[in-house]
Design a protein around this motif. Structure first.
Motif, PDB file in Angstrom:
ATOM      1  N   ARG A 214       0.841  -1.195   0.000  1.00  0.00           N
ATOM      2  CA  ARG A 214       0.000   0.000   0.000  1.00  0.00           C
ATOM      3  C   ARG A 214       0.880   1.250   0.000  1.00  0.00           C
ATOM      4  N   THR A 215       1.980   1.201   0.784  1.00  0.00           N
ATOM      5  CA  THR A 215       2.916   2.334   0.777  1.00  0.00           C
ATOM      6  C   THR A 215       3.458   2.573  -0.622  1.00  0.00           C
ATOM      7  N   ARG A 217       2.117   1.747  -3.441  1.00  0.00           N
ATOM      8  CA  ARG A 217       1.059   2.267  -4.308  1.00  0.00           C
ATOM      9  C   ARG A 217       0.836   3.751  -4.020  1.00  0.00           C
ATOM     10  N   ALA A 218       0.926   4.126  -2.739  1.00  0.00           N
ATOM     11  CA  ALA A 218       0.722   5.530  -2.389  1.00  0.00           C
ATOM     12  C   ALA A 218       1.854   6.406  -2.915  1.00  0.00           C
ATOM     13  N   LYS A 219       3.001   5.783  -3.192  1.00  0.00           N
ATOM     14  CA  LYS A 219       4.129   6.500  -3.789  1.00  0.00           C
ATOM     15  C   LYS A 219       3.880   6.806  -5.251  1.00  0.00           C
ATOM     16  N   GLY A 220       2.927   6.095  -5.854  1.00  0.00           N
ATOM     17  CA  GLY A 220       2.657   6.296  -7.269  1.00  0.00           C
ATOM     18  C   GLY A 220       3.032   5.104  -8.125  1.00  0.00           C
TER      19      GLY A 220
ATOM     20  N   LEU B  53      -7.200   4.469  -3.474  1.00  0.00           N
ATOM     21  CA  LEU B  53      -6.571   3.188  -3.130  1.00  0.00           C
ATOM     22  C   LEU B  53      -7.558   2.358  -2.332  1.00  0.00           C
ATOM     23  N   CYS B  80      -1.791   7.178 -10.764  1.00  0.00           N
ATOM     24  CA  CYS B  80      -0.420   6.827 -10.377  1.00  0.00           C
ATOM     25  C   CYS B  80       0.488   8.045 -10.463  1.00  0.00           C
ATOM     26  N   ARG B  83      -0.432  10.129  -7.192  1.00  0.00           N
ATOM     27  CA  ARG B  83      -0.052   9.546  -5.896  1.00  0.00           C
ATOM     28  C   ARG B  83       1.449   9.695  -5.665  1.00  0.00           C
ATOM     29  N   GLY B  84       1.794  10.178  -4.509  1.00  0.00           N
ATOM     30  CA  GLY B  84       3.209  10.290  -4.165  1.00  0.00           C
ATOM     31  C   GLY B  84       3.850  11.501  -4.808  1.00  0.00           C
ATOM     32  N   PHE B  91       1.311   6.594   6.727  1.00  0.00           N
ATOM     33  CA  PHE B  91       0.383   5.642   7.336  1.00  0.00           C
ATOM     34  C   PHE B  91       0.618   5.499   8.831  1.00  0.00           C
ATOM     35  N   ALA B  97       4.969  -0.593   7.325  1.00  0.00           N
ATOM     36  CA  ALA B  97       4.752   0.228   6.136  1.00  0.00           C
ATOM     37  C   ALA B  97       5.942   0.197   5.172  1.00  0.00           C
ATOM     38  N   VAL B 114      10.182   7.134  -9.609  1.00  0.00           N
ATOM     39  CA  VAL B 114       8.864   6.809 -10.157  1.00  0.00           C
ATOM     40  C   VAL B 114       8.274   7.998 -10.901  1.00  0.00           C
ATOM     41  N   HIS B 115       8.445   9.186 -10.303  1.00  0.00           N
ATOM     42  CA  HIS B 115       7.838  10.356 -10.927  1.00  0.00           C
ATOM     43  C   HIS B 115       8.830  11.142 -11.785  1.00  0.00           C
TER      44      HIS B 115
END
Lengths: 315, 548, 273
Positions: A214-215, A217-220, B53, B80, B83-84, B91, B97, B114-115
């Motif tokens: 989940r972490t 996924r929350a990162k993107g 999510l 996507c 997010r982030g 969390f 986590a 990622v970004h």
């Protein structure tokens, strides 16, 4: 990591020693008179006495054990009673059949199962997943030697695509040798692959439910990227466990399946030795195979530590 | 100024269960919005709705606009990218986590890669800088470390570093400090404040703790059963709640039960429990065979030279953070663990020196209530059987007498004898804690050791259970050893308090006096770290006057 | 009906039918199988012989029924050995910890190094071939399996507060284990037993096939496959039926185990409750 390795090495040595002791006790201490056991009740006393001499049975048990251990360590496995050939030579002649077969089957199983498990896990609940799982359910239930008989009947007897058994030897060229090992490898690999697929799938599904996914996924990260980047390596931990256990089954499966294909491997050697009550051969070959299983378990432990940093420290 | 994030009549249901109903809220740039609610209020799912999510089978409707752009209709790939990046999240559970098999540096760097903020080479350096900024400097906590090598607070710092990596516009923090000790909580909250101020980003802070929210948030919304109860600027809202639910919540969080015991002069009490120079060591687990054979295994001194007494009818608090040894102390008093030094006298007798019937006679005088309302019952036993279990200590009772005792115990905690036929899972968390108290009462003990008995409960339930503890003490003249990390709970229910740190009692005295004027530096730190609603609101009012 | 129910019911029906036919074979089989009738050898399916006859003229259906008896008996006793020795070992290791735990784990490692086939080789070398060897060899390998499952499950429960509450109630270690731990790990053990049972059937087949298990005149599915081996080219049906019997039985047992696991999994149960 060095500390971990030393601890595992000590434990490896201890387990090997204990395993050798078990084999020794069963074959040399429990029978009372191994020479009599080998030759049978109707054998003449002077023949039995001669064998006792040859096996060194007149010496104390403890001494015999350590002499045998020393022999194992230096590669001196004694001389087969029935073949009158050093056991080492017998084994050396048979291993080039058994080991490549086991490795081919293992490779085949892993190559089939890991992608299939990942594929099924990423399509959890869909028809393709359900179908594949039903297939593996059947795969787990098939006795590999029966599957081998079926393959022989279909591909060798009926279709005449491959020889139904026998082994031309590696000197006949790798092509011919590999062809002879192909059907047995498939027969061994498919049931194993079925188990491995299920383990891979459920391990991956479990890890996909973890908080750190989940972490991620929350990162993107997309579901796919989280699966490949985060879930897979964690899911490999239970897969490795099963893979280690499977190796033992693979070795025994190989021994059984050599019977179906008349392959001159370790399995044939063991069964002939048992029929002829050649305890010298049985003892050494069983210890070699048990040692092999222990060694693989050790390697799996090391692989664990490579995958999971928590284990490196804990030791 | 147009809002950064706007939820417009958002509805969410999972399966056929409605979770959020017509929820609307806005967050402006640089603003901290506090979202308060008890368990089941839908506050966490609000966060997951914003990031989309949600679990399988969720239906989301309404509009969630980030700078005017509706997120509800976006494709998964578009989400996507958000997010982030524009919105990131912290969390609750820092222990799980983080991915256990990747270094913390790599996990922070991944957010950047990622970004496309940094290439792989630069991302590692930037990750180091981010970790430094959240207080994990490379010389002390290297980016090459793995999560299991870090404490809970450090891991939460890593999660925060990940959340701020791409300079998001909004961070959603879902109970970011609930799993942490109070001193660590204060540090993490300070860190979040600092980041919000320096980076001028917005924060959606989700919490059950009114004091934390009052301290952090500019505006607050109170949530119940997926609906807004009320909302407004923090100071104004807390000055006069309009909704009865908010008032009840406020009252419950500051609830102090009325106790007769407080009117007793301490000198007049007889000593019930005496703990004298107690030492308890722990064998470190995970040691190998060789170490155990040679006796060279590690030992940890969990309880070090601890002495105190509990008087008859007295309520003693034991305060400390996780790992301070308070649970080991409790286990030793309960006779579950042998001391390595010193002794315990319960009613003049040593539980570790007795056996057989004499030990049983002593054991019935001390019973226990645990923290976890789920784990403290065997799921396969009925409530009546669970409550009857300690009656094993009273073999002289007949079956009828035992049943009578169980019924009495059930009634005295506010349940009915009929409830005994049900199974624990048929009850709520608060009711289960009542059952746990009934089980402790059934032997008619003199002392009850309560190990974090209200920590897992919502504030309104917590107030009820504290009332129950107070009433039972008055009714039966019970003594309590009340173990908690929560200073407000200890203050509400105890006469004297012991402050424990690293296995030692560092301070002791009348509860009010110790908390009002702590002497030992550790107690001072503890008291200063604990969020107190009144103090927070007063400070906020002064600050706002200065600014105005 | 959920999927877990479906698995459970199908598995229970298959396993039940196999067990039933094995039980019936104790008092009745379509034909006697201890008399050879070379005149009736290798017949195809007929009203008299539903599945035909083998190379000695014995009725294949009768053989399958009697074979089921052997296979089931071997696997069942082997599970009994594993459970009987492994469960106390595992519980002891989990509850006592320390050196005892370490010793049990090392013992497990050692036994795991002896797959059933190698144990059977050793036992046969010592005592000559027989069905008893198969039971012992498979049973020995089952010991660490159950020890590991029991230990793991008991350790997972070890921090539950109800165990501590029971200790505070004055109950000793043994009583707590019997009253609280055993009932709570029972479902896991039952599931594992069904898995080991199906593995036992496969292992028995393998051992009897290579001549380390059941010996004539005793028959088993593995024994039948052994005898079918030489006839493979002209009478493949002799190998087909026992193989299918094994597969169907194992699938039945596995479905039963899966169903049981899902039905007793508290995570799944809570969702349906």
């Amino acid at each position: 990591m060095a500390h971990f390795l030393i601890r595992r090495l000590i434990s490896l040595g201890l387990t090997l020693l204990l395993a050798a002791l078990v084999v020794f006790v069963v074959l040399e201490v429990l029978p009372g008179d191994p020479a009599r056991l080998m030759l049978g009740l109707e054998a003449r006393e002077d023949t039995v006495q001669a064998l006792r001499e040859q096996m060194g049975l007149n010496r104390p048990v403890i001494e015999r054990f350590f002499v045998w251990l020393g022999g194992l360590a230096t590669g001196d496995l004694g001389v087969s009673y029935t073949y009158s050939v050093p056991v080492r030579e017998l084994v050396a002649a048979r291993l080039p059949v058994t080991l490549p077969l086991a490795l081919m089957a293992l490779t085949l199983a892993v190559v089939l199962a890991l992608p299939a498990g990942v594929w099924a896990a990423s399509r959890r609940g869909q028809t393709t997943d359900t179908g594949l799982m039903a297939l593996t359910q059947v795969g787990i239930a098939i006795p590999n030697f029966w599957f081998a008989m079926l393959l022989v009947y279909v591909f060798a007897v009926t279709l005449r695509l491959v020889p139904s058994g026998g082994f031309p030897g590696w000197q006949a060229g790798p092509g011919a040798a590999l062809t002879a090992l192909m059907l047995p490898a498939i027969a061994l690999a498919l049931p194993q692959a079925a188990i491995l697929t299920r383990v891979m799938r459920s391990a991956l599904i479990d890890t996909l439910g973890e908080d750190y996914i989940r972490t991620a996924r929350a990162k993107g990260l997309s579901q796919r990227a989280a699966l490949w980047g985060h879930a897979l390596r964690n899911a490999l931990i239970p897969v490795l466990t099963i893979l280690g256990l499977q190796f033992a089954f693979l070795i025994t499966g190989t021994i059984i399946i050599e019977n179906v294909f008349y392959l001159p491997g370790i399995g044939r050697l063991i069964f002939q030795a048992i029929t002829q009550r050649d305890l010298i051969v049985v003892k050494s070959v069983v210890v070699l195979l048990v040692g092999l299983v222990i060694l693989v378990t050790f390697l799996v432990d090391i692989a664990y530590a490579l995958v999971d940093p928590r284990l490196r420290r804990k030791a | 100024m147009s809002p950064l994030l706007e939820l417009d009549r958002v509805n969410l249901s999972i399966g056929s269960v409605p979770i959020l109903t017509d929820l609307s809220l806005t967050i402006r740039t640089g603003e901290v919005l506090g979202l308060v609610g008890e368990s089941g209020s839908g506050k966490s799912l609000t966060a997951l709705s914003i990031l989309r999510l949600l679990p399988h089978g969720s239906r989301l409707s309404g509009a969630i606009r980030l700078e005017g752009r509706d997120l509800v209709g976006l494709s998964e790939a578009q989400m996507c990218a958000i997010r982030g990046n524009a919105i990131s999240m912290v969390f609750q559970e820092p222990m799980t986590a983080l991915n256990p098999v990747k270094t913390i540096g790599a996990q922070v760097a991944e957010s950047l890669v990622v970004h496309g903020k940094e290439d792989r080479a630069n991302s590692a350096r930037e990750a180091g800088r981010l970790l430094e900024r959240v207080g994990l400097s490379g010389d002390r906590v290297s980016p090459q470390r793995y999560p299991h090598e870090l404490s809970g607070g450090q891991r939460q710092r890593v999660v925060i570093a990940m959340a701020m990596a791409c300079r998001p516009r909004l961070i959603i923090a879902d109970e970011p400090t609930t799993a942490l000790d109070v001193t660590i909580q204060a540090q993490i909250l300070d860190l979040l404040k600092e980041i919000v101020r320096e980076d001028r980003l917005s924060l959606l802070l989700i919490s059950h703790d009114l004091a934390v929210v009052a301290d952090m948030a500019d505006r607050v919304m109170i949530l119940k059963d997926g609906r807004e109860v009320e909302s407004g600027p923090t100071t104004a809202l807390f000055r006069g709640f309009r909704a009865p639910y908010s008032r009840a919540l406020m009252a419950a969080s500051a609830h102090v039960p009325d106790r007769l015991a407080t009117r007793v002069q301490p000198q007049t009490r007889n000593t019930l429990l005496e703990v004298n120079r107690l030492v308890v060591d722990y064998k470190l687990s995970g040691q190998g065979l060789m170490a155990q054979l040679t006796g060279r295994q590690g030992r940890l001194r969990a309880v070090s030279d601890v002495s105190f007494t509990v008087g008859a009818g007295e309520s003693v608090g034991l305060v400390g953070e996780s790992g301070c040894g308070k649970s080991t102390l409790a286990r030793t008093i309960l006779g579950l663990q042998s001391p390595n030094g010193g002794h315990i006298r319960l009613d003049g007798e040593d539980p570790h020196g007795l056996t057989g019937q004499a030990l049983r006679d002593l054991r019935r005088k001390v019973q226990v209530v645990f923290q976890d309302p789920y784990g403290s019952f065997d799921p396969r036993q009925t409530v009546a059987r669970a409550i009857a279990e300690p009656l094993y200590l009273l073999p002289e009772l007949s079956g009828t007498e035992k049943r009578l005792r169980v019924s009495e115990a059930l009634v005295s905690v506010g349940l009915t004898p009929k409830d005994g036929g049900k199974y624990p899972h048929e009850f709520s968390g608060g009711q289960r804690q009542r059952i746990a108290i009934a089980r402790a009462l059934v032997t008619r003990p003199r002392l009850i050791v309560a190990d974090e008995p209200v920590s897992a409960l919502d504030v309104s339930i917590r107030a009820q259970i504290l009332d129950l503890f107070a009433r039972l003490q008055d009714q039966y003249g019970l003594s309590y050893l009340f173990i908690s990390h929560d200073l407000s709970v200890v203050r509400a229910i105890t006469d004297t308090v012991l402050v424990m740190n690293a296995g030692e009692i560092v301070e002791r005295g009348a509860t009010g006096a110790v908390f009002d004027a702590p002497q030992h530096p550790y107690t001072r730190l503890l008291v200063a770290s604990a969020p107190k609603l009144d103090a927070v609101l007063a400070a906020r009012a002064t600050r706002e006057q200065v600014n105005a | 009906m959920t999927r877990a129910h479906t698995s459970f019911v199908i598995g229970a029906v298959i396993s039940g039918l196999v067990a039933l036919s094995a039980a019936v074979s104790l008092v009745w089989t379509p034909h006697a199988i201890d008399t050879l009738n070379v005149a009736a050898k290798l017949q195809g399916p007929s009203a008299a012989h539903l599945l035909g006859t083998d190379q000695y003229g014995r009725d294949l259906l009768s053989m399958l029924m009697v074979g089921a008896r052997t296979s089931i008996a071997v696997a069942l006793v082997a599970v009994g050995i594993g459970l009987g020795v492994g469960l106390p070992l595992g519980l002891l290791a989990a509850r006592r910890g320390g050196i005892l735990d370490e010793a049990v784990m090392r013992f497990n490692d050692l036994v795991f190094a002896f797959p059933a086939l190698l144990s059977a080789v050793l036992i046969t070398a010592l005592m000559g071939p027989g069905a008893f060897n198969a039971i012992l060899a498979i049973g020995i390998f089952n010991i660490p399996v159950f020890a590991r499952v029991a230990r793991g499950a008991a350790l997972a429960l070890s921090s539950r507060e109800y165990l501590m509450a029971a200790r505070v109630a004055g109950k000793g270690e043994g009583r707590v284990t019997l009253e609280h731990i055993l009932p709570n790990i029972a479902s896991l053990l039952i599931v594992q037993a069904s898995i080991q049972f199906s593995l036992g059937i496969l292992a028995e087949a393998g051992l009897s096939y290579v001549g380390l298990g059941a010996q004539p005149p005793l028959t088993s599915w593995g024994r039948m496959l052994n005898e079918a081996q030489t006839m493979m080219a002209f009478a493949p049906q002799l190998a087909l039926y026992p193989g299918l019997a094994i597969i169907i039985t194992v699938i039945g047992l596995n479905l039963l185990g899966d169903g049981l696991r899902d039905l007793t999994d508290p995570r799944l149960r809570r969702r349906t409750a």
